[in-house]
Motif scaffolding. Sequence first.
Motif, PDB file in Angstrom:
ATOM      1  N   VAL A 329      19.007  10.830  28.072  1.00  0.00           N
ATOM      2  CA  VAL A 329      18.397  10.000  27.029  1.00  0.00           C
ATOM      3  C   VAL A 329      19.434   9.599  25.986  1.00  0.00           C
ATOM      4  O   VAL A 329      19.523   8.430  25.579  1.00  0.00           O
ATOM      5  N   GLY A 330      20.221  10.564  25.523  1.00  0.00           N
ATOM      6  CA  GLY A 330      21.243  10.277  24.517  1.00  0.00           C
ATOM      7  C   GLY A 330      22.246   9.238  25.000  1.00  0.00           C
ATOM      8  O   GLY A 330      22.611   8.316  24.263  1.00  0.00           O
ATOM      9  N   THR A 331      22.681   9.367  26.261  1.00  0.00           N
ATOM     10  CA  THR A 331      23.642   8.413  26.826  1.00  0.00           C
ATOM     11  C   THR A 331      23.062   7.008  26.871  1.00  0.00           C
ATOM     12  O   THR A 331      23.709   6.032  26.468  1.00  0.00           O
ATOM     13  N   CYS A 332      21.836   6.887  27.367  1.00  0.00           N
ATOM     14  CA  CYS A 332      21.209   5.566  27.531  1.00  0.00           C
ATOM     15  C   CYS A 332      21.023   4.852  26.201  1.00  0.00           C
ATOM     16  O   CYS A 332      21.376   3.666  26.050  1.00  0.00           O
ATOM     17  N   PHE A 333      20.481   5.551  25.210  1.00  0.00           N
ATOM     18  CA  PHE A 333      20.150   4.873  23.958  1.00  0.00           C
ATOM     19  C   PHE A 333      21.358   4.710  23.037  1.00  0.00           C
ATOM     20  O   PHE A 333      21.395   3.778  22.236  1.00  0.00           O
ATOM     21  N   THR A 334      22.336   5.578  23.149  1.00  0.00           N
ATOM     22  CA  THR A 334      23.575   5.356  22.406  1.00  0.00           C
ATOM     23  C   THR A 334      24.287   4.121  22.951  1.00  0.00           C
ATOM     24  O   THR A 334      24.785   3.284  22.186  1.00  0.00           O
ATOM     25  N   MET A 370      14.549   6.552  21.339  1.00  0.00           N
ATOM     26  CA  MET A 370      15.308   7.711  21.782  1.00  0.00           C
ATOM     27  C   MET A 370      14.535   8.999  21.500  1.00  0.00           C
ATOM     28  O   MET A 370      14.433   9.883  22.349  1.00  0.00           O
ATOM     29  N   PHE A 371      13.965   9.099  20.294  1.00  0.00           N
ATOM     30  CA  PHE A 371      13.149  10.264  19.956  1.00  0.00           C
ATOM     31  C   PHE A 371      11.930  10.361  20.874  1.00  0.00           C
ATOM     32  O   PHE A 371      11.547  11.447  21.312  1.00  0.00           O
ATOM     33  N   TYR A 372      11.326   9.202  21.167  1.00  0.00           N
ATOM     34  CA  TYR A 372      10.165   9.200  22.060  1.00  0.00           C
ATOM     35  C   TYR A 372      10.532   9.788  23.425  1.00  0.00           C
ATOM     36  O   TYR A 372       9.821  10.647  23.963  1.00  0.00           O
ATOM     37  N   CYS A 373      11.648   9.349  23.989  1.00  0.00           N
ATOM     38  CA  CYS A 373      12.049   9.810  25.320  1.00  0.00           C
ATOM     39  C   CYS A 373      12.530  11.259  25.306  1.00  0.00           C
ATOM     40  O   CYS A 373      12.340  11.991  26.286  1.00  0.00           O
ATOM     41  N   MET A 374      13.151  11.690  24.210  1.00  0.00           N
ATOM     42  CA  MET A 374      13.589  13.082  24.128  1.00  0.00           C
ATOM     43  C   MET A 374      12.415  14.051  24.142  1.00  0.00           C
ATOM     44  O   MET A 374      12.549  15.198  24.566  1.00  0.00           O
ATOM     45  N   GLY A 375      11.258  13.584  23.685  1.00  0.00           N
ATOM     46  CA  GLY A 375      10.077  14.451  23.657  1.00  0.00           C
ATOM     47  C   GLY A 375       9.218  14.389  24.902  1.00  0.00           C
ATOM     48  O   GLY A 375       8.201  15.084  24.983  1.00  0.00           O
ATOM     49  N   LEU A 376       9.611  13.593  25.890  1.00  0.00           N
ATOM     50  CA  LEU A 376       8.774  13.422  27.083  1.00  0.00           C
ATOM     51  C   LEU A 376       8.568  14.719  27.856  1.00  0.00           C
ATOM     52  O   LEU A 376       7.516  14.935  28.443  1.00  0.00           O
ATOM     53  N   ILE A 377       9.571  15.575  27.872  1.00  0.00           N
ATOM     54  CA  ILE A 377       9.434  16.816  28.632  1.00  0.00           C
ATOM     55  C   ILE A 377       8.269  17.655  28.111  1.00  0.00           C
ATOM     56  O   ILE A 377       7.494  18.223  28.884  1.00  0.00           O
ATOM     57  N   TYR A 378       8.095  17.723  26.802  1.00  0.00           N
ATOM     58  CA  TYR A 378       7.020  18.536  26.216  1.00  0.00           C
ATOM     59  C   TYR A 378       5.657  17.894  26.487  1.00  0.00           C
ATOM     60  O   TYR A 378       4.671  18.583  26.751  1.00  0.00           O
ATOM     61  N   GLN A 379       5.619  16.561  26.433  1.00  0.00           N
ATOM     62  CA  GLN A 379       4.389  15.858  26.763  1.00  0.00           C
ATOM     63  C   GLN A 379       4.005  16.091  28.222  1.00  0.00           C
ATOM     64  O   GLN A 379       2.840  16.340  28.543  1.00  0.00           O
ATOM     65  N   LYS A 451      19.520  23.242  18.246  1.00  0.00           N
ATOM     66  CA  LYS A 451      20.937  23.059  18.543  1.00  0.00           C
ATOM     67  C   LYS A 451      21.133  21.926  19.543  1.00  0.00           C
ATOM     68  O   LYS A 451      22.046  21.097  19.404  1.00  0.00           O
ATOM     69  N   ASN A 452      20.245  21.860  20.539  1.00  0.00           N
ATOM     70  CA  ASN A 452      20.304  20.798  21.547  1.00  0.00           C
ATOM     71  C   ASN A 452      20.132  19.426  20.903  1.00  0.00           C
ATOM     72  O   ASN A 452      20.893  18.480  21.169  1.00  0.00           O
ATOM     73  N   TYR A 453      19.115  19.293  20.040  1.00  0.00           N
ATOM     74  CA  TYR A 453      18.900  18.030  19.322  1.00  0.00           C
ATOM     75  C   TYR A 453      20.104  17.682  18.453  1.00  0.00           C
ATOM     76  O   TYR A 453      20.569  16.540  18.432  1.00  0.00           O
ATOM     77  N   ALA A 454      20.604  18.667  17.701  1.00  0.00           N
ATOM     78  CA  ALA A 454      21.710  18.412  16.774  1.00  0.00           C
ATOM     79  C   ALA A 454      22.971  17.962  17.510  1.00  0.00           C
ATOM     80  O   ALA A 454      23.649  17.012  17.077  1.00  0.00           O
ATOM     81  N   VAL A 455      23.268  18.613  18.621  1.00  0.00           N
ATOM     82  CA  VAL A 455      24.468  18.259  19.393  1.00  0.00           C
ATOM     83  C   VAL A 455      24.362  16.834  19.923  1.00  0.00           C
ATOM     84  O   VAL A 455      25.298  16.035  19.814  1.00  0.00           O
ATOM     85  N   ASN A 456      23.211  16.494  20.485  1.00  0.00           N
ATOM     86  CA  ASN A 456      23.045  15.166  21.081  1.00  0.00           C
ATOM     87  C   ASN A 456      22.986  14.059  20.033  1.00  0.00           C
ATOM     88  O   ASN A 456      23.603  12.997  20.198  1.00  0.00           O
ATOM     89  N   LEU A 457      22.258  14.274  18.944  1.00  0.00           N
ATOM     90  CA  LEU A 457      22.182  13.260  17.891  1.00  0.00           C
ATOM     91  C   LEU A 457      23.534  13.087  17.204  1.00  0.00           C
ATOM     92  O   LEU A 457      23.935  11.962  16.881  1.00  0.00           O
ATOM     93  N   GLY A 458      24.242  14.203  16.976  1.00  0.00           N
ATOM     94  CA  GLY A 458      25.560  14.117  16.360  1.00  0.00           C
ATOM     95  C   GLY A 458      26.562  13.389  17.238  1.00  0.00           C
ATOM     96  O   GLY A 458      27.347  12.561  16.754  1.00  0.00           O
ATOM     97  N   THR A 459      26.520  13.673  18.531  1.00  0.00           N
ATOM     98  CA  THR A 459      27.416  12.987  19.479  1.00  0.00           C
ATOM     99  C   THR A 459      27.123  11.493  19.509  1.00  0.00           C
ATOM    100  O   THR A 459      28.038  10.662  19.498  1.00  0.00           O
ATOM    101  N   GLY A 460      25.839  11.147  19.536  1.00  0.00           N
ATOM    102  CA  GLY A 460      25.451   9.744  19.556  1.00  0.00           C
ATOM    103  C   GLY A 460      25.912   9.006  18.309  1.00  0.00           C
ATOM    104  O   GLY A 460      26.440   7.887  18.389  1.00  0.00           O
ATOM    105  N   ALA A 461      25.709   9.627  17.140  1.00  0.00           N
ATOM    106  CA  ALA A 461      26.122   8.998  15.884  1.00  0.00           C
ATOM    107  C   ALA A 461      27.635   8.769  15.849  1.00  0.00           C
ATOM    108  O   ALA A 461      28.111   7.704  15.422  1.00  0.00           O
ATOM    109  N   MET A 462      28.388   9.749  16.314  1.00  0.00           N
ATOM    110  CA  MET A 462      29.845   9.622  16.337  1.00  0.00           C
ATOM    111  C   MET A 462      30.278   8.462  17.241  1.00  0.00           C
ATOM    112  O   MET A 462      31.142   7.653  16.868  1.00  0.00           O
ATOM    113  N   LEU A 463      29.677   8.349  18.415  1.00  0.00           N
ATOM    114  CA  LEU A 463      30.033   7.285  19.352  1.00  0.00           C
ATOM    115  C   LEU A 463      29.704   5.901  18.799  1.00  0.00           C
ATOM    116  O   LEU A 463      30.483   4.955  18.950  1.00  0.00           O
TER     117      LEU A 463
END
Length: 510
Positions: A329-334, A370-379, A451-463
């Motif tokens: 998800v992070g790769t696609c939306f970034t 991106m947030f919508y797709c990141m939450g799909l697993i829980y849904q 931690k998973n959310y923070a790592v992915n969102l931080g990586t996306g913002a940096m890119l």
Amino acid sequence: MQDLKKRWKIYWRSVNLLFMVHGDKRLLKNSIASLVQQIVTIFLGLILSRFILLAYGSATNGLISSINQFIGLIALMEGGMGVVARVVFYKPLAERDQIQISIAYKTVSHFFTRLSFLLFIYLAVLSIVYPLISKSGYSFGFVSILVLILGLSSIFEYCFGITSQMLLIADQKGYVYSAIQIFFFIVRTISAILLIGRGYSVHTVKFVSAVVYIIRPLLLCYYTKKRYKIDTSVSVDKTLLSQKNAAWVRHIATYVHTGTDIMLLTLFSNMAWVSVYSVYQYVIHSLSVLVSAILNNLEAVFGEAFAKEDKGQLKWLVQKYDLISKIFVGTCFTTCMIVIDSFIGIYTKDIVDIQYFQPVFSGILCIAEMFYCMGLIYQNIYIAAGHIRQTQWMAVLEAVINVFVSLILVRKYHIVGVAGGTLAAMIFKNVIEVYYVKKYILDISLRVLLKNYAVNLGTGAMLVVVFKNTHMAQVTNFLHFFGYAVIVFGVCLLCFYASILLCFNGSGRW
């Protein structure tokens, strides 16, 4: 270095095991089919939309998008029965109980057959009311006829196709549905482009497209009845649909997520701005649908695990899937955030009736999806577990937040305002679904999850910051854009993967 190689091997093995978990390649086959279907749909949809923009203008394109959203209210009458239908089919399919499969099929089909009559009435009313409330600038007759034409295929879909679609998806044979979808979408697009090229009216183009698409649900219905040997003499069991009211509430939230923004712009703005929104939304939401189509294939796997009461297998799968899905998800939306402005610039370069370059709006909408797709697993987890009624309150709050924030912001900020409402609702959706899954279904570690959310969102913002400020490419045509997008996607994928490898121990255990 040795530790890094070990982590890489663990992750690569987890990807392969993810698709081979049940001893076959059903998940992989469905994922590939869904991916191809969405790529074809997005690609051909963009081509057709551009033909319509050039031939009929932004106002007509905005009118079509607006009408389709109002027709989408038909989905509210459906009441989210697609979710209920899939849950109803899981157990008899797992047990291969032919009689119960037939009963479930006839019960769901009976519901949609009765609903199709109500849909026809709604469409007739909409053809009268919509021309009066929209600010299209076209005559009453022009808009009214267009409403009827655009709604025609939806009625046939609910009457003949949707039950068969849910049965195939529940049986992890969604690739059959995808193949039929791809074929008819190609035929519909080609016929529409040929008619536009010959100078036919927008009514003729859309009518022919509707007629072509009507064949699809009829073929799907015929296939499933033969494939599953559906016994039409069985009786309807209405108790199977006991959760339909809760599903209806959930479906409202889904519609609000996809349709509220254009409806609000229709009421408080004009068709040109609706067209701007619809062009961006088509690209970003299509990516969201593509990602969802791949990730949602696991709902059937979760459903089978719950039906067999295999909690150990379910927890192992979710642990791995949570990390992998966040990378995807992070790769696609970034990538989308980085390249979308270049794409829109090329796509609308010959259109001068309104400014299509809206980078702030596109960024907010990308983050929301991106947030919508990141939450799909829980849904997927709580739907597969049958917790539809128990989670309806979350859907209500999500919809309320979306509408409330959008209403506050739309008058002053227009498309940026409605995108802000969507973002606020999606953040809430993620938080509340994690809470529910942890408390009532699976014991997940919030520390690891955050931690998973923070790592992915931080990586996306940096890119995004790096690519936006380096101006690595001058994209002037679609060929350049495609090459640039592939490079950006590859770089993003490597960076997301590397960040997860460095920040986790390779297992992702909760």
